[in-house]
Design an enzyme around this catalytic site. Structure first.
Site, short mmCIF file in Angstrom:
data_model
loop_
_atom_site.label_atom_id
_atom_site.label_comp_id
_atom_site.label_asym_id
_atom_site.label_seq_id
_atom_site.Cartn_x
_atom_site.Cartn_y
_atom_site.Cartn_z
N TYR A 142 35.90 44.14 45.01
CA TYR A 142 35.44 45.34 44.30
C TYR A 142 34.08 45.79 44.84
O TYR A 142 33.74 46.97 44.78
CB TYR A 142 35.27 45.05 42.81
CG TYR A 142 36.52 45.20 41.97
CD1 TYR A 142 37.69 44.55 42.31
CD2 TYR A 142 36.50 45.98 40.81
CE1 TYR A 142 38.82 44.66 41.52
CE2 TYR A 142 37.62 46.10 40.01
CZ TYR A 142 38.78 45.44 40.38
OH TYR A 142 39.89 45.55 39.58
N LYS A 190 43.84 31.91 46.06
CA LYS A 190 44.89 32.06 47.07
C LYS A 190 44.42 31.30 48.31
O LYS A 190 44.21 31.88 49.38
CB LYS A 190 45.10 33.57 47.34
CG LYS A 190 46.28 33.92 48.23
CD LYS A 190 47.63 33.74 47.59
CE LYS A 190 48.73 34.01 48.60
NZ LYS A 190 50.06 33.59 48.10
N ASP A 222 49.74 33.72 42.86
CA ASP A 222 51.12 34.20 42.69
C ASP A 222 51.90 33.28 41.74
O ASP A 222 52.65 33.74 40.87
CB ASP A 222 51.84 34.37 44.05
CG ASP A 222 51.63 33.20 45.01
OD1 ASP A 222 50.81 32.31 44.70
OD2 ASP A 222 52.28 33.18 46.07
N ASP A 246 41.55 40.84 37.22
CA ASP A 246 41.95 42.17 36.77
C ASP A 246 43.47 42.19 36.55
O ASP A 246 43.96 42.61 35.49
CB ASP A 246 41.55 43.21 37.82
CG ASP A 246 42.03 44.60 37.45
OD1 ASP A 246 41.85 44.99 36.28
OD2 ASP A 246 42.59 45.30 38.33
C1 IPM Z 1 39.52 46.71 33.95
C2 IPM Z 1 39.85 47.99 34.62
C3 IPM Z 1 38.77 48.29 35.65
C4 IPM Z 1 38.77 47.16 36.65
C5 IPM Z 1 38.91 49.65 36.35
C6 IPM Z 1 38.96 50.79 35.36
C7 IPM Z 1 37.82 49.86 37.38
O1 IPM Z 1 41.12 47.95 35.19
O2 IPM Z 1 38.44 46.62 33.32
O3 IPM Z 1 40.33 45.79 34.02
O4 IPM Z 1 39.58 47.15 37.59
O5 IPM Z 1 37.93 46.27 36.50
MG MG Z 2 42.21 46.17 34.69
#
Ligand code: IPM
Ligand code: MG
Length: 360
Positions: A142, A190, A222, A246
């Site tokens: 990210y 992973k 996975d 996520d």
């Molecule tokens: C979450 C959301 C966010 C993320 C998005 C909206 C950027 O999906 O908080 O899980 O990926 O962290």
């Molecule tokens: Mg999310």
């Protein structure tokens, strides 16, 4: 006690669900003689519309200087065509990084009242679903370099990078969370493919020596995705990197009935945390007063518990949610064919829970 809460209502259903959480916080304040002051801050699509920036410095400052931040949800089709670094989601990532909240805690727990809303087999649900995903929140892919360039054709890159110290600090949260629960920590990565995962695994095992009372296991991501639907009762605490967390937390929420029920806390070095439901802004149902505010209400309860040291108040909110569900009240997402259920609007659900808080 007096607390200053920065409130980011956000986009889509964000403002509706946040209103309900505030209703419940106000009921708590009245009952216990606390004062909660709310200050609106803008982030996401609404900030792009207002300031041309998904998180202006002024808004980040309000959040960093608050006692904690309550957030609804951000994003929507309206801003899909804006460049990547100006998207509403970028505001959220900058907020998390700016607040330094590296540890995201997402519980996956089934409410017995909602067992029939789980898509899993009743015998699987009966074994119990009660685990927490500890997700690293301000590192990994990210936050690595993102770029798209031409070299005969378009090429895109997103860099995934982790340092030992970033892994260690989230690893410790994983071990400490497990220590307070059933003492089982599953580190998910992973490592059969990724260098970052091999480093992750080695750091987790190094830390394990310091937590001999916690049983550490490793699982490839996975396989973990599969095990969550096959036998979720095997998990107590899962610790994992940002993107895996996520994805797995959305999957975990689904088996508990609805993503609309799941709160989250994000904390760093200080008690100033960020509290948000894990679902998105659901623009398709925005403005209709039908969203489920419970994920946000339970996020407010987490704020009381983890940032304000108000465990009784947090218990009251959680008990009130259970009571209202027990009386058969359901928003659309958790409605089922079960007999005796009553449909509640988003605003009714908030009012019912606030009343129940006062009655406990
Ligand atoms: C979450 C959301 C966010 C993320 C998005 C909206 C950027 O999906 O908080 O899980 O990926 O962290
Ligand atoms: Mg999310």
């Amino acid at each position: 006690m007096k607390k200053h809460i920065a409130v980011i209502r956000g986009d889509g259903i964000g403002p509706e669900i946040v209103n309900e959480a505030i209703k419940v916080l106000d009921a708590v304040a009245e009952k216990y003689g606390h004062t909660f002051e709310y200050e609106d801050a803008y982030m996401g699509g609404c900030a792009i519309d207002k300031f041309g920036d998904p998180l202006p410095e002024s808004e980040l400052k309000k959040c960093v200087e608050s006692d904690s931040v309550l957030l609804g949800a951000v994003g929507g089709k309206k801003w899909d065509s804006v460049p990547g670094n100006m998207r509403p989601e970028k505001g959220l990532l900058r907020l998390r990084a700016g607040m330094g909240v590296y540890s995201n805690n997402r519980p996956a727990k089934i409410w017995p009242q909602l067992a029939s809303a789980s898509p899993l087999k009743p015998e699987t649900v009966a074994k119990g679903i009660d685990f927490i995903i500890v997700r690293e929140l301000i590192g990994g892919i990210y936050f690595g370099e993102h770029k798209t360039y031409e070299d005969g054709e378009k090429i895109s890159e997103d860099v995934m990078k982790y340092s030992e110290s970033e892994i260690e600090r989230i690893g410790r949260i994983g071990f400490e969370t497990a220590r307070r629960r059933r003492k089982k920590l599953c580190s998910v990565e992973k490592s059969n493919v990724l260098d970052t995962s091999r480093l992750w695994k080695s750091v987790m095992h190094r830390l394990a020596d310091e937590y001999p009372d916690v049983e550490l296991s490793d699982m490839l991501v996975d396989n973990c995705a599969m095990q969550i639907v096959k036998d979720p009762s095997q998990f107590d605490v899962i610790v994992t990197e940002n993107m895996f967390g996520d994805i797995l937390s959305d999957e975990a929420s689904m088996i508990t009935g609805s993503i609309g029920m799941i709160p989250s806390s994000s904390l760093g070095k200080t008690s100033c945390g960020l509290y948000e439901p894990i679902h998105g802004s659901a623009p398709d149902i925005a403005g209709q007063d039908i969203a489920n505010p419970i994920g946000t209400i339970l996020s407010a309860a987490m704020m009381l518990r983890y940032s304000f040291d108000m465990p009784r108040e947090a218990d009251d909110i959680e008990e009130a949610v259970g009571k209202v569900l027990g009386e058969g009240w359901r928003t659309g997402d958790i409605m089922s064919a079960e007999e005796g259920l009553k449909r509640a609007k988003c605003s009714e659900m908030g009012t019912l829970i606030a009343k129940a808080v006062k009655a406990i």
